[in-house]
Design a protein around this motif. Structure first.
Motif, PDB file in Angstrom:
ATOM      1  N   LYS A 102      -3.610 -15.220   8.274  1.00 36.09           N
ATOM      2  CA  LYS A 102      -4.360 -13.966   8.128  1.00 36.09           C
ATOM      3  C   LYS A 102      -4.334 -13.159   9.429  1.00 36.09           C
ATOM      4  CE  LYS A 102      -8.608 -12.099   6.168  1.00 36.09           C
ATOM      5  NZ  LYS A 102      -9.866 -12.419   5.453  1.00 36.09           N
ATOM      6  N   ALA A 103      -4.462 -13.860  10.558  1.00 35.64           N
ATOM      7  CA  ALA A 103      -4.440 -13.184  11.854  1.00 35.64           C
ATOM      8  C   ALA A 103      -3.065 -12.549  12.090  1.00 35.64           C
ATOM      9  CB  ALA A 103      -4.755 -14.178  12.964  1.00 35.64           C
ATOM     10  N   TYR A 104      -2.043 -13.231  11.631  1.00 37.85           N
ATOM     11  CA  TYR A 104      -0.666 -12.746  11.795  1.00 37.85           C
ATOM     12  C   TYR A 104      -0.478 -11.423  11.058  1.00 37.85           C
ATOM     13  CZ  TYR A 104       4.388 -12.408  10.985  1.00 37.85           C
ATOM     14  OH  TYR A 104       5.684 -11.961  10.888  1.00 37.85           O
ATOM     15  N   PHE A 105      -0.899 -11.372   9.777  1.00 40.69           N
ATOM     16  CA  PHE A 105      -0.739 -10.137   9.022  1.00 40.69           C
ATOM     17  C   PHE A 105      -1.668  -9.043   9.535  1.00 40.69           C
ATOM     18  CE2 PHE A 105       1.263 -12.960   5.869  1.00 40.69           C
ATOM     19  CZ  PHE A 105       2.447 -12.248   5.687  1.00 40.69           C
ATOM     20  N   GLY A 106      -2.784  -9.441  10.124  1.00 42.68           N
ATOM     21  CA  GLY A 106      -3.687  -8.460  10.710  1.00 42.68           C
ATOM     22  C   GLY A 106      -3.005  -7.737  11.859  1.00 42.68           C
ATOM     23  N   GLU A 107      -2.037  -8.406  12.459  1.00 44.54           N
ATOM     24  CA  GLU A 107      -1.304  -7.812  13.584  1.00 44.54           C
ATOM     25  C   GLU A 107      -0.048  -7.058  13.138  1.00 44.54           C
ATOM     26  OE1 GLU A 107       1.078  -9.213  17.641  1.00 44.54           O
ATOM     27  OE2 GLU A 107      -0.482 -10.507  16.779  1.00 44.54           O
ATOM     28  N   VAL A 108       0.768  -7.690  12.287  1.00 41.90           N
ATOM     29  CA  VAL A 108       2.035  -7.047  11.906  1.00 41.90           C
ATOM     30  C   VAL A 108       1.915  -6.074  10.736  1.00 41.90           C
ATOM     31  CG1 VAL A 108       3.370  -9.018  12.746  1.00 41.90           C
ATOM     32  CG2 VAL A 108       2.733  -8.915  10.336  1.00 41.90           C
ATOM     33  N   PHE A 109       0.886  -6.250   9.896  1.00 41.04           N
ATOM     34  CA  PHE A 109       0.710  -5.355   8.747  1.00 41.04           C
ATOM     35  C   PHE A 109      -0.787  -5.171   8.475  1.00 41.04           C
ATOM     36  CE2 PHE A 109       1.366  -3.832   4.352  1.00 41.04           C
ATOM     37  CZ  PHE A 109       2.426  -2.959   4.581  1.00 41.04           C
ATOM     38  N   PRO A 110      -1.484  -4.495   9.401  1.00 39.37           N
ATOM     39  CA  PRO A 110      -2.944  -4.334   9.316  1.00 39.37           C
ATOM     40  C   PRO A 110      -3.460  -3.554   8.115  1.00 39.37           C
ATOM     41  CG  PRO A 110      -2.025  -2.904  11.001  1.00 39.37           C
ATOM     42  CD  PRO A 110      -0.932  -3.841  10.604  1.00 39.37           C
ATOM     43  N   VAL A 111      -2.604  -2.785   7.433  1.00 43.19           N
ATOM     44  CA  VAL A 111      -3.088  -2.005   6.282  1.00 43.19           C
ATOM     45  C   VAL A 111      -3.138  -2.838   5.003  1.00 43.19           C
ATOM     46  CG1 VAL A 111      -2.305   0.205   7.188  1.00 43.19           C
ATOM     47  CG2 VAL A 111      -0.759  -1.157   5.763  1.00 43.19           C
ATOM     48  N   MET A 112      -2.749  -4.090   5.081  1.00 39.27           N
ATOM     49  CA  MET A 112      -2.807  -4.951   3.892  1.00 39.27           C
ATOM     50  C   MET A 112      -4.265  -5.069   3.448  1.00 39.27           C
ATOM     51  SD  MET A 112      -1.528  -8.926   3.490  1.00 39.27           S
ATOM     52  CE  MET A 112       0.209  -8.525   3.525  1.00 39.27           C
ATOM     53  N   ASP A 113      -4.494  -5.049   2.138  1.00 38.30           N
ATOM     54  CA  ASP A 113      -5.852  -5.179   1.607  1.00 38.30           C
ATOM     55  C   ASP A 113      -6.182  -6.662   1.510  1.00 38.30           C
ATOM     56  OD1 ASP A 113      -8.188  -5.288   0.129  1.00 38.30           O
ATOM     57  OD2 ASP A 113      -7.642  -3.593  -1.144  1.00 38.30           O
ATOM     58  N   PHE A 114      -6.846  -7.180   2.524  1.00 40.62           N
ATOM     59  CA  PHE A 114      -7.129  -8.618   2.585  1.00 40.62           C
ATOM     60  C   PHE A 114      -8.165  -9.087   1.557  1.00 40.62           C
ATOM     61  CE2 PHE A 114      -5.504  -7.462   6.792  1.00 40.62           C
ATOM     62  CZ  PHE A 114      -4.443  -8.358   6.872  1.00 40.62           C
ATOM     63  N   ASP A 115      -8.809  -8.132   0.875  1.00 39.77           N
ATOM     64  CA  ASP A 115      -9.753  -8.513  -0.178  1.00 39.77           C
ATOM     65  C   ASP A 115      -9.025  -8.807  -1.485  1.00 39.77           C
ATOM     66  OD1 ASP A 115     -12.049  -8.274   1.384  1.00 39.77           O
ATOM     67  OD2 ASP A 115     -12.185  -6.106   1.002  1.00 39.77           O
ATOM     68  N   ARG A 116      -7.863  -8.189  -1.652  1.00 46.94           N
ATOM     69  CA  ARG A 116      -7.119  -8.380  -2.901  1.00 46.94           C
ATOM     70  C   ARG A 116      -5.845  -9.217  -2.758  1.00 46.94           C
ATOM     71  NH1 ARG A 116      -6.332  -2.782  -5.901  1.00 46.94           N
ATOM     72  NH2 ARG A 116      -5.897  -1.989  -3.823  1.00 46.94           N
ATOM     73  N   VAL A 117      -5.354  -9.354  -1.543  1.00 44.79           N
ATOM     74  CA  VAL A 117      -4.182 -10.208  -1.320  1.00 44.79           C
ATOM     75  C   VAL A 117      -4.720 -11.548  -0.812  1.00 44.79           C
ATOM     76  CG1 VAL A 117      -2.014 -10.520  -0.072  1.00 44.79           C
ATOM     77  CG2 VAL A 117      -2.746  -8.220  -0.741  1.00 44.79           C
ATOM     78  N   TYR A 118      -4.615 -12.560  -1.644  1.00 44.65           N
ATOM     79  CA  TYR A 118      -5.169 -13.864  -1.307  1.00 44.65           C
ATOM     80  C   TYR A 118      -4.373 -14.597  -0.234  1.00 44.65           C
ATOM     81  CZ  TYR A 118      -7.474 -12.993  -5.786  1.00 44.65           C
ATOM     82  OH  TYR A 118      -8.179 -12.433  -6.813  1.00 44.65           O
ATOM     83  N   ASN A 119      -5.010 -15.604   0.372  1.00 45.05           N
ATOM     84  CA  ASN A 119      -4.332 -16.410   1.392  1.00 45.05           C
ATOM     85  C   ASN A 119      -3.077 -17.065   0.828  1.00 45.05           C
ATOM     86  OD1 ASN A 119      -5.971 -15.929   3.587  1.00 45.05           O
ATOM     87  ND2 ASN A 119      -7.317 -17.662   3.217  1.00 45.05           N
ATOM     88  N   SER A 120      -3.173 -17.507  -0.424  1.00 49.40           N
ATOM     89  CA  SER A 120      -2.017 -18.161  -1.045  1.00 49.40           C
ATOM     90  C   SER A 120      -0.840 -17.197  -1.137  1.00 49.40           C
ATOM     91  CB  SER A 120      -2.385 -18.673  -2.443  1.00 49.40           C
ATOM     92  OG  SER A 120      -2.828 -17.602  -3.267  1.00 49.40           O
ATOM     93  N   ASP A 121      -1.146 -15.904  -1.343  1.00 46.90           N
ATOM     94  CA  ASP A 121      -0.096 -14.895  -1.411  1.00 46.90           C
ATOM     95  C   ASP A 121       0.519 -14.651  -0.038  1.00 46.90           C
ATOM     96  OD1 ASP A 121      -0.789 -14.620  -4.078  1.00 46.90           O
ATOM     97  OD2 ASP A 121      -2.164 -12.973  -3.697  1.00 46.90           O
ATOM     98  N   MET A 122      -0.338 -14.581   0.963  1.00 41.85           N
ATOM     99  CA  MET A 122       0.157 -14.364   2.327  1.00 41.85           C
ATOM    100  C   MET A 122       1.023 -15.533   2.784  1.00 41.85           C
ATOM    101  SD  MET A 122      -3.015 -12.510   4.319  1.00 41.85           S
ATOM    102  CE  MET A 122      -4.435 -13.239   3.482  1.00 41.85           C
ATOM    103  N   LYS A 123       0.619 -16.743   2.404  1.00 42.63           N
ATOM    104  CA  LYS A 123       1.408 -17.925   2.765  1.00 42.63           C
ATOM    105  C   LYS A 123       2.783 -17.859   2.110  1.00 42.63           C
ATOM    106  CE  LYS A 123      -2.434 -21.206   3.285  1.00 42.63           C
ATOM    107  NZ  LYS A 123      -3.039 -22.445   2.734  1.00 42.63           N
ATOM    108  N   LYS A 124       2.782 -17.390   0.858  1.00 42.43           N
ATOM    109  CA  LYS A 124       4.039 -17.286   0.118  1.00 42.43           C
ATOM    110  C   LYS A 124       4.961 -16.278   0.800  1.00 42.43           C
ATOM    111  CE  LYS A 124       3.634 -17.669  -4.243  1.00 42.43           C
ATOM    112  NZ  LYS A 124       3.339 -17.438  -5.676  1.00 42.43           N
TER     113      LYS A 124
END
Length: 208
Positions: free
Chosen positions: A87-109
């Motif tokens: 989550k911290a990684y995407f917060g840095e490289v793609f901060p506009v991602m909607d972290f409320d709707r994109v689950y951790n399992s999706d980010m891992k994928k």
């Protein structure tokens, strides 16, 4: 290997190249071990990477834009098993991602898929042909329909129109390409009408 040929197959790990399509499925090749296998549409659902979108705080974006941001970023790719690091990684490289709707399992994928793409030296770009035309052609050939990936996101309404039927369409229409069952026939009405009653038994004669 072209990005537009890549698919994710439910029930199978990693990413696959769509080699050829058949009436009841498709021949796919794993990008990890290079093995080739037949995947039946009765068991698996297919998602073309080009048709996947990601939720953001604004409008949805194509998954390839996230991959491109990851490629340009300087942050080290995190361990896909570490929720906080991912989550911290995407917060840095793609901060506009909607972290409320994109689950951790999706980010891992996404992290796992990106790693596979880089190891196979695949250029991260959409096909030059019309996205709609590309997706529809592939779908019509293999009928690999897939449900909206809550996943990594949702598929474009236009691109997934054909897919959505088979998935919710199996969802993911007779499920998995099967023809819908015929409606049962109405039983014939008994003689005398539906409300016909049994004939009452004759009364016994009175004893003499």
């Amino acid at each position: 290997m072209e990005y537009y040929k890549l698919v994710a197959v439910t029930g199978l790990p990693g990413l696959y190249e769509l080699v050829s399509s058949k009436k009841d499925g498709a021949i796919v090749r794993s990008l990890q071990d290079k093995s080739t296998k037949f995947a039946s549409t009765r068991i698996h659902q297919f998602s073309h990477l080009e048709s996947i979108e990601i939720y953001t705080t604004g409008e949805n974006v194509n998954l390839v834009e996230v991959f491109q941001a990851m490629e340009k970023g300087t942050a080290v790719l995190p361990d896909a098993k570490d929720d906080k690091a991912v989550k911290a990684y995407f917060g840095e490289v793609f901060p506009v991602m909607d972290f409320d709707r994109v689950y951790n399992s999706d980010m891992k994928k996404i992290v796992k898929w990106f790693d596979i793409l880089k190891k196979n030296e695949i250029e991260l770009k959409l096909s030059e042909a019309e996205p709609e035309a590309t997706t529809e052609t592939a779908e019509a050939a293999a009928e690999p329909e897939a449900p909206k990936e809550e996943v990594v996101a949702e598929e474009k309404p236009k691109k997934a129109a054909a897919k959505k039927k088979a998935a919710e369409k199996t969802t993911e229409d007779g499920a998995d390409g099967e023809a819908p069952k015929a409606a049962p026939k109405k039983p014939a009405r008994p003689a005398g009408g539906a409300a016909a009653k049994k004939k009452a038994p004759a009364k016994k004669k009175a004893e003499e």
